[in-house]
Design an enzyme around this catalytic site. Structure first.
Site, short mmCIF file in Angstrom:
data_model
loop_
_atom_site.label_atom_id
_atom_site.label_comp_id
_atom_site.label_asym_id
_atom_site.label_seq_id
_atom_site.Cartn_x
_atom_site.Cartn_y
_atom_site.Cartn_z
N ARG A 74 -27.70 -30.24 91.57
CA ARG A 74 -28.44 -30.41 92.82
C ARG A 74 -28.65 -31.90 93.07
NH1 ARG A 74 -34.27 -27.84 94.13
NH2 ARG A 74 -34.93 -29.34 92.56
N THR B 250 -30.86 -34.94 98.70
CA THR B 250 -30.63 -33.94 99.76
C THR B 250 -30.96 -32.52 99.30
OG1 THR B 250 -28.37 -33.52 99.02
CG2 THR B 250 -28.68 -35.34 100.59
N ASP C 204 -38.22 -29.08 84.85
CA ASP C 204 -36.76 -29.11 84.97
C ASP C 204 -36.16 -28.31 83.82
OD1 ASP C 204 -33.99 -29.99 84.56
OD2 ASP C 204 -34.44 -31.41 86.18
N ASP D 15 -33.39 -30.03 81.65
CA ASP D 15 -33.92 -31.08 80.77
C ASP D 15 -34.71 -30.48 79.61
OD1 ASP D 15 -32.79 -33.13 82.17
OD2 ASP D 15 -34.59 -33.65 83.30
C1 PRP Z 1 -31.27 -26.58 88.60
C2 PRP Z 1 -31.24 -25.09 88.29
C3 PRP Z 1 -30.44 -24.55 89.43
C4 PRP Z 1 -30.83 -25.43 90.58
C5 PRP Z 1 -31.83 -24.68 91.41
O1 PRP Z 1 -30.10 -27.16 88.20
O2 PRP Z 1 -30.74 -24.80 87.02
O3 PRP Z 1 -29.03 -24.59 89.20
O4 PRP Z 1 -31.45 -26.61 90.00
O5 PRP Z 1 -32.15 -25.38 92.54
P1 PRP Z 1 -31.76 -24.86 94.00
O6 PRP Z 1 -32.14 -23.42 94.05
O7 PRP Z 1 -32.62 -25.73 94.88
O8 PRP Z 1 -30.30 -25.10 94.22
P2 PRP Z 1 -29.79 -28.72 88.37
O9 PRP Z 1 -29.03 -28.97 89.61
O10 PRP Z 1 -31.05 -29.51 88.17
O11 PRP Z 1 -28.77 -29.00 87.19
P3 PRP Z 1 -28.93 -28.86 85.61
O12 PRP Z 1 -29.00 -27.39 85.30
O13 PRP Z 1 -27.69 -29.49 85.10
O14 PRP Z 1 -30.17 -29.58 85.16
N1 URA Z 2 -34.51 -26.87 89.10
C1 URA Z 2 -35.34 -26.88 88.02
O1 URA Z 2 -34.89 -27.06 86.88
N2 URA Z 2 -36.66 -26.68 88.23
C2 URA Z 2 -37.17 -26.47 89.44
O2 URA Z 2 -38.40 -26.27 89.56
C3 URA Z 2 -36.30 -26.47 90.55
C4 URA Z 2 -34.97 -26.67 90.35
#
Ligand code: PRP
Ligand code: URA
Length: 209
Positions: free
Chosen positions: A104, A108, A200, A203
């Site tokens: 994400r 944006t 997160d 993380d």
């Molecule tokens: C997080 C989560 C989803 C997304 C959700 O991933 O695991 O994939 O955000 O957000 P959305 O519903 O607004 O699209 P992220 O993009 O942070 O990547 P990561 O899993 O690599 O940390």
């Molecule tokens: N992705 C995450 O990991 N946590 C949130 O709360 C939203 C998006």
């Protein structure tokens, strides 16, 4: 078509979710809890899988049993979806796993596709998209779009925490995709994070950030 949204009411899920949300839960414990919650949610998400009768011989007699007759594929969205795979594999060791990489954009909040490794055509009857967080819903909608282009037959979204905004976006874009969650939270904050949420997920799972 009326979209299906299933929020778990199981006491074990409630118990583990309180621990998962707690910032004192370290990455090792977080991974363990996420695996366990994923197993409990997928138990609910697979309640309608088709089975067929098979003969069974016990040490004492002949009887009949049932075996799964649908091929299931797991599609974790990288990175955080990876944390759900093992808990589900423990229950369904023969499921195929196909990866989709979506990240994400922090400004944006739009999903950016950076990896997608799917075979030529759909090889399974039911695809379970795995991602613990359904926030704006952008990533989930993009993952379903990818699987539909791949001609996936049946798709379900298996997550952990959802925000009303994300659930609305996914059910509007893809009303045929049932959603299974451990909990539905209140809303998103100004940075697109789920409140009260758990922070997160990627993380916390990988000890980064
Ligand atoms: C997080 C989560 C989803 C997304 C959700 O991933 O695991 O994939 O955000 O957000 P959305 O519903 O607004 O699209 P992220 O993009 O942070 O990547 P990561 O899993 O690599 O940390
Ligand atoms: N992705 C995450 O990991 N946590 C949130 O709360 C939203 C998006």
């Amino acid at each position: 078509m009326t979209p299906e949204v299933h929020i778990s009411s199981h006491p074990l899920v409630h118990h583990k979710m309180a621990l998962l949300r707690d910032p004192r839960t370290d990455p090792k414990k977080f991974r363990e809890l996420l695996r366990e919650v994923a197993g409990l949610i997928v138990y609910e998400a697979t309640a309608d899988l088709a089975t067929e009768e098979v003969p069974v011989t016990t040490p004492l007699a002949q009887t009949k049993g049932r075996k799964l007759s649908e091929r299931v594929g797991l599609v974790p969205i990288l990175r955080a979806g990876l944390g759900m795979v093992e808990g589900i594999w423990n229950l369904m060791p023969n499921t195929e796993v196909w990866h989709i990489g979506l990240s994400r954009d922090e400004e944006t909040l739009q999903p950016v596709e950076y990896y997608s490794r799917l075979p030529g055509g759909s090889t399974v009857d039911v695809c379970l998209i795995l991602d613990p967080m359904l926030a704006t819903g952008g990533s989930a909608v993009a993952a379903v779009d990818i699987l539909k282009r791949w001609e996936a037959r049946r798709i379900k979204f298996v997550g952990v925490l959802g925000a009303p905004e994300g659930v609305r976006r996914l059910t509007t874009a893809h009303p045929d995709v049932p959603i299974y969650l451990a909990a539905m939270d209140e809303r998103l904050n100004e940075n697109g994070y789920i409140l009260p949420g758990l922070g997160d997920a990627g993380d916390r799972l990988f000890g980064t950030g």
